[in-house]
Design a protein around this motif. Sequence first.
Motif, PDB file in Angstrom:
ATOM      1  N   GLY A  42      46.405  24.696  90.689  1.00  0.00           N
ATOM      2  CA  GLY A  42      45.873  25.757  89.847  1.00  0.00           C
ATOM      3  C   GLY A  42      46.734  25.997  88.625  1.00  0.00           C
ATOM      4  N   ALA A  43      46.371  27.019  87.863  1.00  0.00           N
ATOM      5  CA  ALA A  43      47.018  27.276  86.580  1.00  0.00           C
ATOM      6  C   ALA A  43      48.512  27.582  86.717  1.00  0.00           C
ATOM      7  N   GLU A  44      48.887  28.384  87.706  1.00  0.00           N
ATOM      8  CA  GLU A  44      50.296  28.736  87.857  1.00  0.00           C
ATOM      9  C   GLU A  44      51.142  27.506  88.176  1.00  0.00           C
ATOM     10  N   HIS A  93      43.466  24.288  73.040  1.00  0.00           N
ATOM     11  CA  HIS A  93      44.081  23.400  74.020  1.00  0.00           C
ATOM     12  C   HIS A  93      45.477  23.897  74.370  1.00  0.00           C
ATOM     13  N   ILE A  94      45.988  23.378  75.446  1.00  0.00           N
ATOM     14  CA  ILE A  94      47.342  23.731  75.873  1.00  0.00           C
ATOM     15  C   ILE A  94      48.320  22.926  75.026  1.00  0.00           C
ATOM     16  N   MET A  98      42.914  17.498  83.165  1.00  0.00           N
ATOM     17  CA  MET A  98      42.235  18.776  82.966  1.00  0.00           C
ATOM     18  C   MET A  98      41.031  18.586  82.050  1.00  0.00           C
ATOM     19  N   CYS A  99      40.093  19.536  82.137  1.00  0.00           N
ATOM     20  CA  CYS A  99      38.920  19.555  81.245  1.00  0.00           C
ATOM     21  C   CYS A  99      38.575  21.014  80.988  1.00  0.00           C
ATOM     22  N   GLY A 139      39.751  24.180  87.781  1.00  0.00           N
ATOM     23  CA  GLY A 139      39.576  25.377  86.952  1.00  0.00           C
ATOM     24  C   GLY A 139      39.921  25.111  85.507  1.00  0.00           C
ATOM     25  N   SER A 140      40.866  24.216  85.295  1.00  0.00           N
ATOM     26  CA  SER A 140      41.262  23.711  83.982  1.00  0.00           C
ATOM     27  C   SER A 140      41.336  24.801  82.919  1.00  0.00           C
ATOM     28  N   MET A 141      40.734  24.579  81.761  1.00  0.00           N
ATOM     29  CA  MET A 141      40.887  25.522  80.654  1.00  0.00           C
ATOM     30  C   MET A 141      40.376  26.906  81.019  1.00  0.00           C
TER      31      MET A 141
END
Length: 456
Positions: A358-360, A385-386, A413-414, A440-442
Amino acid sequence: MFIQTIKTSGLSHLSYFVASNNQAVVIDPRRDIDAYLNLAKEHECQITHIIETHRNEDLISGAPILAKSVDAQVLHGPNADQEISYATTVKEGYQLDIGDLSLEVIETPGHTKDSISILVFDKDFNQGPVGIFTGDTLFIGDVGRTDFYPSESEHVAGLLFDSLQKIKDKASMSIIYPAHGAGSVCGEGMADREFSTVQHEMKNNPLMQINDKSAFIQKKIAEHHYKPPYFADMEQLNAQGAPNYSSFQATSSVNITQLEKMRQQGHVLIDVRPIEAYLGAHVPNSYSLPLNMITAYAGWLFSLNDNIVIIANDQRMASCAALHFARIGFDNVNDYFATNMAMVAATGHDFATLDVIGAEQVNRLLESDWQLLDVRKITEYEKAHIDSSEHIFLGHLANKICEIPKSDKLITMCASGIRATIAAAYLQAQGYQNVKVFLGSMGAWKAKNYPTTSCN
């Protein structure tokens, strides 16, 4: 009289069955023709003509197949890049009567040089055209792409501008019947509906509101569209006429031992289950391409010459997948494996998984030696974007994979995780050991209020 829309999922392709007084014409048919034959039988109609609005790039045309089946004449516009062997060329002003309807061809080049649109008149009312089949010239919310002639980009964009002015002049009060809907690779800004009028588009379609030709040309040549490599095959097949694909069924079921032997012999194993199933457990060295993503990415990641074995929940899913493949020219799909990964494991056979984070976790791993690979379209990437991510469009992964060291630690990621899973599965099947999927990506990243960068 009636007009029936036939929708082709995945490709967002729209074809039409137009009938009056037991006569019918089919416009832009797909390769699997049963829907048109069934409509003709249901309404006791004779299909006398088939019209192609342009040279198709993204799917195999069913025009020559249907014509042979019902003994109909195929009509195609002028100025095709090569001879359309199975069709009669029609030009501006050509008229065709179908019962109480009259159809009239107008030349509308720009998307392709042979593009035509068809005006529909009700002969009982002398009130101008009531409808217009616009092919890929005018969509609902967008207009056709003009990037198929790179050396003539300004010229063909200008042709499209002129064609749109012609549609405004000749059919301003008409209902629009385009060849594609939202989700098609033929346009980025299509509305997610299938009803509109030319008048409505003139007032609300951003491209139709540009009245200066030079400004329109600059807008079109600045667009970015992806062109899958299989498009060239479609263009050739649709000029000479592709063969019928009779069954659209993967009829041969194989067991896990046979499946592994086929893989060793060079067959490509493609798992069409939803990504959640694939992420849980999958056959080693298999690729992930969910059913609704086949027509979008199969032509990028695989070759039409590949011998494909479908991995699916059951024969019904496999048959549906085979049909999606066949619509874009993948005919070497003859076998399937009905998977039950719990049983595969219970019989002592190996299975594989993909790590999902996940994001964390992504945020923490990016502080070390993990690389974030963003596989969205460039237009998505440029919007947000990151900062530390590397961009490789999913469709380009097969060609760019040689630039990625196998020792790299990769997080794909997408926007949500579907394309990221397809990318990670592709990398894993190609021998990359350190791959994780950012589920979950962006969407997940933004939900955490983590920072993003824009190219605008």
